[in-house]
Design a protein around this motif. Structure first.
Motif, PDB file in Angstrom:
ATOM      1  N   PRO A  72     -25.869 -43.723  33.533  1.00 38.47           N
ATOM      2  CA  PRO A  72     -26.580 -43.168  32.368  1.00 38.47           C
ATOM      3  C   PRO A  72     -28.055 -42.935  32.668  1.00 38.47           C
ATOM      4  O   PRO A  72     -28.601 -43.447  33.662  1.00 38.47           O
ATOM      5  N   ASN A  73     -28.703 -42.186  31.800  1.00 40.20           N
ATOM      6  CA  ASN A  73     -30.107 -41.829  32.012  1.00 40.20           C
ATOM      7  C   ASN A  73     -31.085 -42.900  31.545  1.00 40.20           C
ATOM      8  O   ASN A  73     -32.286 -42.783  31.805  1.00 40.20           O
ATOM      9  N   ASP A  74     -30.579 -43.929  30.857  1.00 38.87           N
ATOM     10  CA  ASP A  74     -31.500 -44.898  30.268  1.00 38.87           C
ATOM     11  C   ASP A  74     -31.634 -46.188  31.069  1.00 38.87           C
ATOM     12  O   ASP A  74     -32.159 -47.177  30.576  1.00 38.87           O
ATOM     13  N   ILE A  75     -31.163 -46.199  32.346  1.00 40.54           N
ATOM     14  CA  ILE A  75     -31.374 -47.392  33.167  1.00 40.54           C
ATOM     15  C   ILE A  75     -32.765 -47.311  33.799  1.00 40.54           C
ATOM     16  O   ILE A  75     -33.353 -46.230  33.920  1.00 40.54           O
ATOM     17  N   ALA A  76     -33.267 -48.455  34.227  1.00 40.10           N
ATOM     18  CA  ALA A  76     -34.662 -48.554  34.659  1.00 40.10           C
ATOM     19  C   ALA A  76     -35.003 -47.612  35.803  1.00 40.10           C
ATOM     20  O   ALA A  76     -36.042 -46.926  35.769  1.00 40.10           O
ATOM     21  N   ILE A  77     -34.147 -47.535  36.828  1.00 34.75           N
ATOM     22  CA  ILE A  77     -34.495 -46.736  38.004  1.00 34.75           C
ATOM     23  C   ILE A  77     -34.539 -45.253  37.667  1.00 34.75           C
ATOM     24  O   ILE A  77     -35.379 -44.499  38.179  1.00 34.75           O
ATOM     25  N   VAL A  78     -33.656 -44.808  36.785  1.00 31.24           N
ATOM     26  CA  VAL A  78     -33.667 -43.397  36.382  1.00 31.24           C
ATOM     27  C   VAL A  78     -34.899 -43.098  35.548  1.00 31.24           C
ATOM     28  O   VAL A  78     -35.535 -42.042  35.716  1.00 31.24           O
ATOM     29  N   GLU A  79     -35.273 -43.999  34.666  1.00 28.74           N
ATOM     30  CA  GLU A  79     -36.485 -43.797  33.871  1.00 28.74           C
ATOM     31  C   GLU A  79     -37.724 -43.729  34.761  1.00 28.74           C
ATOM     32  O   GLU A  79     -38.631 -42.918  34.519  1.00 28.74           O
ATOM     33  N   LEU A  80     -37.752 -44.551  35.819  1.00 33.91           N
ATOM     34  CA  LEU A  80     -38.869 -44.485  36.777  1.00 33.91           C
ATOM     35  C   LEU A  80     -38.919 -43.136  37.487  1.00 33.91           C
ATOM     36  O   LEU A  80     -39.990 -42.558  37.686  1.00 33.91           O
ATOM     37  N   LEU A  81     -37.744 -42.645  37.885  1.00 36.45           N
ATOM     38  CA  LEU A  81     -37.680 -41.342  38.557  1.00 36.45           C
ATOM     39  C   LEU A  81     -38.154 -40.231  37.626  1.00 36.45           C
ATOM     40  O   LEU A  81     -38.881 -39.319  38.051  1.00 36.45           O
ATOM     41  N   LEU A  82     -37.744 -40.297  36.371  1.00 37.28           N
ATOM     42  CA  LEU A  82     -38.152 -39.275  35.414  1.00 37.28           C
ATOM     43  C   LEU A  82     -39.666 -39.290  35.224  1.00 37.28           C
ATOM     44  O   LEU A  82     -40.314 -38.237  35.162  1.00 37.28           O
ATOM     45  N   LYS A  83     -40.243 -40.480  35.140  1.00 40.43           N
ATOM     46  CA  LYS A  83     -41.693 -40.599  34.979  1.00 40.43           C
ATOM     47  C   LYS A  83     -42.432 -40.079  36.213  1.00 40.43           C
ATOM     48  O   LYS A  83     -43.519 -39.502  36.120  1.00 40.43           O
ATOM     49  N   SER A  84     -41.834 -40.281  37.385  1.00 45.01           N
ATOM     50  CA  SER A  84     -42.486 -39.856  38.628  1.00 45.01           C
ATOM     51  C   SER A  84     -42.358 -38.363  38.886  1.00 45.01           C
ATOM     52  O   SER A  84     -43.036 -37.814  39.760  1.00 45.01           O
ATOM     53  N   GLY A  85     -41.470 -37.702  38.150  1.00 48.26           N
ATOM     54  CA  GLY A  85     -41.296 -36.261  38.319  1.00 48.26           C
ATOM     55  C   GLY A  85     -40.400 -35.864  39.470  1.00 48.26           C
ATOM     56  O   GLY A  85     -40.302 -34.684  39.817  1.00 48.26           O
ATOM     57  N   ILE A  86     -39.708 -36.834  40.073  1.00 47.78           N
ATOM     58  CA  ILE A  86     -38.785 -36.517  41.176  1.00 47.78           C
ATOM     59  C   ILE A  86     -37.539 -35.863  40.581  1.00 47.78           C
ATOM     60  O   ILE A  86     -36.923 -36.400  39.654  1.00 47.78           O
ATOM     61  N   PRO A  87     -37.144 -34.705  41.080  1.00 51.32           N
ATOM     62  CA  PRO A  87     -35.981 -34.011  40.517  1.00 51.32           C
ATOM     63  C   PRO A  87     -34.705 -34.851  40.655  1.00 51.32           C
ATOM     64  O   PRO A  87     -34.448 -35.437  41.709  1.00 51.32           O
ATOM     65  N   LEU A 175     -11.203 -26.419  27.028  1.00 54.77           N
ATOM     66  CA  LEU A 175      -9.920 -26.587  26.345  1.00 54.77           C
ATOM     67  C   LEU A 175     -10.059 -27.107  24.922  1.00 54.77           C
ATOM     68  O   LEU A 175      -9.299 -26.705  24.037  1.00 54.77           O
ATOM     69  N   ASN A 176     -10.977 -28.026  24.687  1.00 56.87           N
ATOM     70  CA  ASN A 176     -11.130 -28.633  23.372  1.00 56.87           C
ATOM     71  C   ASN A 176     -12.349 -29.551  23.406  1.00 56.87           C
ATOM     72  O   ASN A 176     -12.841 -29.906  24.473  1.00 56.87           O
ATOM     73  N   ILE A 177     -12.800 -29.938  22.220  1.00 61.62           N
ATOM     74  CA  ILE A 177     -13.862 -30.939  22.100  1.00 61.62           C
ATOM     75  C   ILE A 177     -13.469 -31.899  20.988  1.00 61.62           C
ATOM     76  O   ILE A 177     -13.298 -31.487  19.833  1.00 61.62           O
ATOM     77  N   THR A 178     -13.279 -33.176  21.346  1.00 60.34           N
ATOM     78  CA  THR A 178     -13.007 -34.209  20.356  1.00 60.34           C
ATOM     79  C   THR A 178     -13.998 -35.352  20.561  1.00 60.34           C
ATOM     80  O   THR A 178     -14.698 -35.402  21.566  1.00 60.34           O
ATOM     81  N   SER A 179     -14.055 -36.252  19.616  1.00 59.01           N
ATOM     82  CA  SER A 179     -15.009 -37.371  19.690  1.00 59.01           C
ATOM     83  C   SER A 179     -14.620 -38.308  20.822  1.00 59.01           C
ATOM     84  O   SER A 179     -13.669 -39.077  20.715  1.00 59.01           O
ATOM     85  N   ASP A 180     -15.345 -38.250  21.922  1.00 52.97           N
ATOM     86  CA  ASP A 180     -15.093 -39.109  23.073  1.00 52.97           C
ATOM     87  C   ASP A 180     -16.423 -39.291  23.814  1.00 52.97           C
ATOM     88  O   ASP A 180     -17.242 -38.367  23.864  1.00 52.97           O
ATOM     89  N   HIS A 181     -16.628 -40.456  24.374  1.00 45.31           N
ATOM     90  CA  HIS A 181     -17.860 -40.752  25.130  1.00 45.31           C
ATOM     91  C   HIS A 181     -19.124 -40.565  24.281  1.00 45.31           C
ATOM     92  O   HIS A 181     -20.199 -40.313  24.831  1.00 45.31           O
ATOM     93  N   LEU A 182     -19.008 -40.694  22.974  1.00 41.44           N
ATOM     94  CA  LEU A 182     -20.173 -40.433  22.139  1.00 41.44           C
ATOM     95  C   LEU A 182     -21.271 -41.471  22.328  1.00 41.44           C
ATOM     96  O   LEU A 182     -22.435 -41.211  22.006  1.00 41.44           O
ATOM     97  N   ASP A 183     -20.903 -42.651  22.873  1.00 41.77           N
ATOM     98  CA  ASP A 183     -21.927 -43.652  23.136  1.00 41.77           C
ATOM     99  C   ASP A 183     -22.954 -43.139  24.147  1.00 41.77           C
ATOM    100  O   ASP A 183     -24.110 -43.551  24.146  1.00 41.77           O
ATOM    101  N   ARG A 184     -22.538 -42.238  25.029  1.00 45.49           N
ATOM    102  CA  ARG A 184     -23.438 -41.642  26.031  1.00 45.49           C
ATOM    103  C   ARG A 184     -24.365 -40.600  25.391  1.00 45.49           C
ATOM    104  O   ARG A 184     -25.387 -40.245  25.954  1.00 45.49           O
ATOM    105  N   TYR A 185     -23.991 -40.100  24.208  1.00 44.95           N
ATOM    106  CA  TYR A 185     -24.724 -39.009  23.573  1.00 44.95           C
ATOM    107  C   TYR A 185     -25.294 -39.420  22.210  1.00 44.95           C
ATOM    108  O   TYR A 185     -25.323 -38.621  21.280  1.00 44.95           O
TER     109      TYR A 185
END
Length: 452
Positions: A72-87, A175-185
């Protein structure tokens, strides 16, 4: 260029192999322990890695990071990367830079694996040089690193589609969209739908988009995008009036394009249930678009019996048809499974509950189900949900006894359906283990009948 890969699973390993072959300086970092087979792969290919945690100094010195889709995008290392601007990109995005073949991308909350494999089956039978990759089998990057194909058929999850920027499909299917993995979104169906529709990103008027015209969520969000790609709506309820028209009734599936029109009788399709009509029509449309001859399609369809653990027929002990739908770990999947049969069902359900709302199933169960077998360590939630229906209910924590109980309630011509609506981890290693135990029991019963 220094490339860091977060995650040492199939996606990360494939990206590492491709990066190594491209001569890039690559490093794999995993917060968990890397599986033995993948660790051996990294060592064999002389790819440096770490496990059990991320070293910030190593990760933050990269020019680009490939993040495995399950992270997920909300773990510490990913947040650090986002702050640093690394793609940060996805393995699918990385692999697409170097693939030379046409890309067929298939997504949806349910049915994407069946549609992907059926599409592969039709193209393979026509002699096309084709690979299947993405969310199943080998990663897209590993396929490109190890071979070159004319067509790549990719099953893509919303997580994979989240991380694309310049990736472009030549043919895409939703094919379709149903309520799944909504915790990620953030529990937003809109955010989830837009992730799925990211499959259209970068597609042009030369590209083709196949979608379920009966799905209200797709219809709601598709027209926000104003895509220029060619649209191929599919329906099982409406006879389409405008070309292209792809629809079905109780007898056949109909395909009407500017160049030609044809129909395929349902007796050529060995996949039960109305949901599989969408899957079949999508796969046939893709096959036609890439030039598979109609006679090859009609000869290949009858030899495709679906995938393991997805409404898979396993035999008929005591003339009771037994179906393994162990992959059905959410309500939407169970719903389509129950609707696939027109005879009484003895339903095996249960496992590790994921907070399901079972109330949406009540009308279908009242109409279709004769008895319920609850299979799990803790069946209280399921039994409470279905108790008001007044159906016979039994509970067990053993697959063999679950099948025995179901058979004791079934009459010849009826159906036993394993469609759990729950995760498998309370009693089984995974959904495959659960389904395989079901199949093993059916095989044993059939063997006993044969030698009786």
């Amino acid at each position: 260029m220094t490339l860091v890969i977060l995650g040492g699973g199939e996606s990360g390993i494939g990206a590492a192999l491709l990066a190594k072959k491209l001569g890039l300086d690559v490093f794999v970092s995993d917060a968990n322990i890397i599986a033995t087979q993948y660790k051996h792969f990294l060592i064999t290919h002389n790819i440096p890695f770490e496990e059990g945690g991320h070293s910030e100094e190593k990760v933050l010195c990269s020019q680009e990071v490939i993040k495995s889709p399950g992270i997920p995008n909300d773990i510490a290392i990913v947040e650090l990367l986002l702050k640093s601007g690394i793609p940060i990109i996805d393995e699918i995005e990385f692999a697409a830079r170097y693939g030379k073949g046409k890309i067929i991308a298939i997504t949806g909350s349910n049915g994407k694996s069946t549609t992907t494999y059926l599409t592969y089956h039709l193209l393979k039978e026509a002699g096309f040089h084709v690979a299947i990759a993405g969310n199943m089998g080998y990663s897209f990057a590993r396929c490109i690193a190890e071979n070159s194909y004319d067509y790549y058929i990719l099953e893509l999850s919303s997580f994979q589609l989240d991380g694309i920027n310049n990736f472009k499909a030549d043919i895409a299917c939703l094919l379709n969209i149903t309520s799944d993995h909504l915790d990620r979104y953030s529990h937003s169906i809109a955010a989830y739908a837009r992730a799925k529709l990211n499959i259209l990103r970068n597609m042009s008027s030369a590209d083709h988009f196949i979608y379920n015209a009966d799905d209200p969520i797709i219809n709601q969000y598709l027209y926000e995008l104003n895509t220029s790609s060619r649209l191929y709506p599919i329906s099982i309820f409406t006879e389409m009036q405008f070309l292209p028209a792809i629809y079905s009734n109780n007898e056949a599936c109909y395909f009407k394009f500017k160049e030609h029109a044809f129909s395929i009788n349902h007796n050529l399709i060995h996949l039960p249930g109305p949901h599989n009509r969408y899957n079949t029509m999508a796969a046939v449309t893709i096959a036609m678009l890439v030039g598979v001859p109609l006679d090859v399609i009609t000869s290949a369809l009858p030899s495709f019996y679906g995938l393991p653990h997805r409404i898979e027929w396993c035999g008929a002990p005591q003339n009771v048809n037994c179906y393994n739908d162990s992959k059905a770990t959410n309500i939407a999947s169970v719903q389509v499974a129950l609707l696939s049969f027109n005879c009484p069902i003895i339903w095996i359900v249960g496992g590790k509950d994921k907070g399901n709302d079972y109330t949406v199933l009540l009308p279908i169960i009242r109409e279709k189900v004769k008895a319920i077998i609850c299979l799990g360590k803790d069946n209280a939630t399921i039994m409470q949900a279905f108790y008001p229906l007044g159906l016979p209910m039994q509970e067990t924590n053993n697959m063999s006894s679950a099948v025995d109980l179901a058979l004791s309630m079934a009459l010849p011509g009826e159906v036993i359906l394993l469609s759990p609506a729950c995760a498998s981890f309370d009693l089984f290693k995974n959904f495959e283990d659960r389904g395989n135990q079901f199949k093993k029991k059916i095989t044993c019963l059939l063997s006993n009948e044969k030698h009786a």
